[in-house]
Design a protein around this motif. Structure first.
Motif, PDB file in Angstrom:
ATOM      1  N   TYR A  95       0.882  -1.169   0.000  1.00 55.46           N
ATOM      2  CA  TYR A  95       0.000   0.000   0.000  1.00 55.46           C
ATOM      3  C   TYR A  95       0.920   1.219   0.000  1.00 55.46           C
ATOM      4  O   TYR A  95       1.347   1.687   1.057  1.00 55.46           O
ATOM      5  N   GLY A  96       1.245   1.695  -1.180  1.00 50.18           N
ATOM      6  CA  GLY A  96       2.241   2.753  -1.274  1.00 50.18           C
ATOM      7  C   GLY A  96       3.574   2.215  -0.763  1.00 50.18           C
ATOM      8  O   GLY A  96       4.023   1.137  -1.165  1.00 50.18           O
ATOM      9  N   PRO A  97       4.208   2.931   0.173  1.00 54.24           N
ATOM     10  CA  PRO A  97       5.502   2.464   0.702  1.00 54.24           C
ATOM     11  C   PRO A  97       5.377   1.354   1.742  1.00 54.24           C
ATOM     12  O   PRO A  97       6.379   0.771   2.153  1.00 54.24           O
ATOM     13  N   ILE A  98       4.147   1.053   2.167  1.00 56.97           N
ATOM     14  CA  ILE A  98       3.937   0.059   3.221  1.00 56.97           C
ATOM     15  C   ILE A  98       3.830  -1.335   2.602  1.00 56.97           C
ATOM     16  O   ILE A  98       3.012  -1.574   1.705  1.00 56.97           O
ATOM     17  N   VAL A  99       4.656  -2.249   3.078  1.00 56.05           N
ATOM     18  CA  VAL A  99       4.622  -3.636   2.601  1.00 56.05           C
ATOM     19  C   VAL A  99       3.717  -4.431   3.535  1.00 56.05           C
ATOM     20  O   VAL A  99       4.032  -4.639   4.704  1.00 56.05           O
ATOM     21  N   ALA A 100       2.567  -4.882   3.009  1.00 51.22           N
ATOM     22  CA  ALA A 100       1.616  -5.643   3.825  1.00 51.22           C
ATOM     23  C   ALA A 100       1.901  -7.132   3.794  1.00 51.22           C
ATOM     24  O   ALA A 100       1.733  -7.824   4.798  1.00 51.22           O
ATOM     25  N   VAL A 101       2.296  -7.633   2.623  1.00 49.71           N
ATOM     26  CA  VAL A 101       2.619  -9.051   2.451  1.00 49.71           C
ATOM     27  C   VAL A 101       3.912  -9.135   1.657  1.00 49.71           C
ATOM     28  O   VAL A 101       4.051  -8.460   0.622  1.00 49.71           O
ATOM     29  N   ASN A 114       1.705  -6.773  -5.850  1.00 48.41           N
ATOM     30  CA  ASN A 114       2.864  -6.041  -6.363  1.00 48.41           C
ATOM     31  C   ASN A 114       3.973  -6.976  -6.827  1.00 48.41           C
ATOM     32  O   ASN A 114       5.003  -6.529  -7.325  1.00 48.41           O
ATOM     33  N   GLY A 115       3.729  -8.255  -6.664  1.00 45.96           N
ATOM     34  CA  GLY A 115       4.696  -9.243  -7.122  1.00 45.96           C
ATOM     35  C   GLY A 115       4.188 -10.633  -6.815  1.00 45.96           C
ATOM     36  O   GLY A 115       3.290 -10.821  -5.997  1.00 45.96           O
ATOM     37  N   GLY A 116       4.745 -11.613  -7.509  1.00 45.35           N
ATOM     38  CA  GLY A 116       4.364 -12.980  -7.267  1.00 45.35           C
ATOM     39  C   GLY A 116       3.227 -13.447  -8.153  1.00 45.35           C
ATOM     40  O   GLY A 116       2.844 -12.778  -9.120  1.00 45.35           O
ATOM     41  N   GLN A 117       2.666 -14.586  -7.790  1.00 43.96           N
ATOM     42  CA  GLN A 117       1.693 -15.252  -8.647  1.00 43.96           C
ATOM     43  C   GLN A 117       0.630 -15.957  -7.802  1.00 43.96           C
ATOM     44  O   GLN A 117       0.912 -16.477  -6.728  1.00 43.96           O
ATOM     45  N   ILE A 118      -0.609 -15.937  -8.322  1.00 41.05           N
ATOM     46  CA  ILE A 118      -1.713 -16.678  -7.720  1.00 41.05           C
ATOM     47  C   ILE A 118      -2.210 -17.691  -8.742  1.00 41.05           C
ATOM     48  O   ILE A 118      -2.573 -17.317  -9.872  1.00 41.05           O
ATOM     49  N   LEU A 119      -2.228 -18.950  -8.365  1.00 39.70           N
ATOM     50  CA  LEU A 119      -2.753 -20.006  -9.221  1.00 39.70           C
ATOM     51  C   LEU A 119      -4.032 -20.547  -8.588  1.00 39.70           C
ATOM     52  O   LEU A 119      -4.057 -20.869  -7.401  1.00 39.70           O
ATOM     53  N   PHE A 120      -5.089 -20.624  -9.392  1.00 44.03           N
ATOM     54  CA  PHE A 120      -6.359 -21.181  -8.936  1.00 44.03           C
ATOM     55  C   PHE A 120      -6.738 -22.313  -9.870  1.00 44.03           C
ATOM     56  O   PHE A 120      -6.943 -22.091 -11.064  1.00 44.03           O
ATOM     57  N   ASP A 121      -6.777 -23.516  -9.313  1.00 46.78           N
ATOM     58  CA  ASP A 121      -7.070 -24.707 -10.117  1.00 46.78           C
ATOM     59  C   ASP A 121      -6.091 -24.838 -11.283  1.00 46.78           C
ATOM     60  O   ASP A 121      -6.467 -25.209 -12.398  1.00 46.78           O
ATOM     61  N   GLY A 122      -4.833 -24.478 -11.021  1.00 48.03           N
ATOM     62  CA  GLY A 122      -3.779 -24.605 -12.013  1.00 48.03           C
ATOM     63  C   GLY A 122      -3.676 -23.459 -12.997  1.00 48.03           C
ATOM     64  O   GLY A 122      -2.757 -23.428 -13.821  1.00 48.03           O
ATOM     65  N   LYS A 123      -4.580 -22.475 -12.927  1.00 44.03           N
ATOM     66  CA  LYS A 123      -4.582 -21.351 -13.865  1.00 44.03           C
ATOM     67  C   LYS A 123      -4.092 -20.086 -13.168  1.00 44.03           C
ATOM     68  O   LYS A 123      -4.410 -19.831 -12.009  1.00 44.03           O
ATOM     69  N   ASP A 124      -3.344 -19.278 -13.905  1.00 39.87           N
ATOM     70  CA  ASP A 124      -2.822 -18.021 -13.366  1.00 39.87           C
ATOM     71  C   ASP A 124      -3.953 -16.993 -13.302  1.00 39.87           C
ATOM     72  O   ASP A 124      -4.515 -16.599 -14.326  1.00 39.87           O
TER      73      ASP A 124
END
Length: 241
Positions: free
Chosen positions: A13-19, A56-66
């Motif tokens: 969230y802006g400069p704040i890293v939540a995850v 802001n980075g990374g990947q989410i896969l749901f049932d094998g799909k991006d």
């Protein structure tokens, strides 16, 4: 088999890293919990999964799909529905009207009637209050309507954000039993909770976040008996057996 996978997921969230670079997987048909103190990144993880907050980075896969960049309505269409913290009902609409909004993706009249009956079978009190304004309900009743509204979309995955927040102990037990009952039908549940003991007793696996980072994970029974988890997170709470 994992239905959802998070790979190096980051949310800012802006400069704040939540995850920060979270790696986690969620098995189909299981209840998995995400624990942590305020500001740990729990709700941000769920909101990102639901398509409400962009990663802001990374990947989410749901049932094998991006589905990393999927919008919230697309995620609902795929079968993933969020019950937000604080319920977020429409107080000026009736209980019935709030439930109908959960089926906005479009259903036949017969399907909607069946879905309503299913919700009412889980929550008889919601059926009794169906003509009342949602804003006139108690906190526990509103939580039941919020879960019922999510079920109206026929989800494969139910995301619960702090479902016990502000509820009396007896109502927490009732809601927990209903979550188990919903899960028994095959719906995958991911639950975010500050009430760690409750969440671990409901779930089969847990992740613990601190300031956006994953610090512990494991079988819920193992975490319940881990002295580090006990000292940091497990206080007195309602028992669900």
């Amino acid at each position: 088999m994992s239905l959802i996978e998070l790979k190096d997921l980051s949310v800012h969230y802006g400069p704040i890293v939540a995850v920060k670079k979270l790696n986690a997987s969620f098995k189909e048909g299981a209840i998995t919990c995400i624990l942590g103190a305020n500001g740990a990144g729990k709700s941000s993880t769920l909101k990102c999964l639901a398509g409400l907050v962009p990663p802001n980075g990374g990947q989410i896969l749901f049932d094998g799909k991006d589905v990393t960049r999927s919008a919230a309505h697309d995620m609902v269409g795929r079968g993933l529905t969020l019950v937000p913290e604080g319920r977020r009902l429409f107080p000026g609409l009736t209980v019935y009207e709030n439930l109908r909004l959960g089926a906005y993706t479009g259903r036949s009249r017969q399907d909607m009637a069946e879905d309503l009956e299913r919700v009412y079978s889980y929550f008889p009190r919601v059926h009794e209050r169906r003509s009342q304004l949602a804003g006139s309900l108690s906190g526990g009743e509103q939580q039941m309507v919020a879960i019922g509204r999510a079920l109206m979309s026929r989800p494969r995955v139910l995301l619960l954000d702090e479902p016990s927040l502000g509820l009396a102990p007896k109502i927490i037990v009732d809601v927990a039993k209903i979550v188990r009952s919903i899960n028994s039908t095959g719906i995958t549940v991911i639950i975010v909770e500050q009430n760690a003991r409750l969440a671990l007793r409901l779930s089969s696996y847990g992740y613990v976040l601190e300031t956006g980072r994953l610090v512990y994970e494991g079988a819920s029974e193992t975490l319940l008996n881990d002295d580090r988890i006990k000292n940091a997170y497990l206080g007195k709470s309602a028992s669900i057996g």
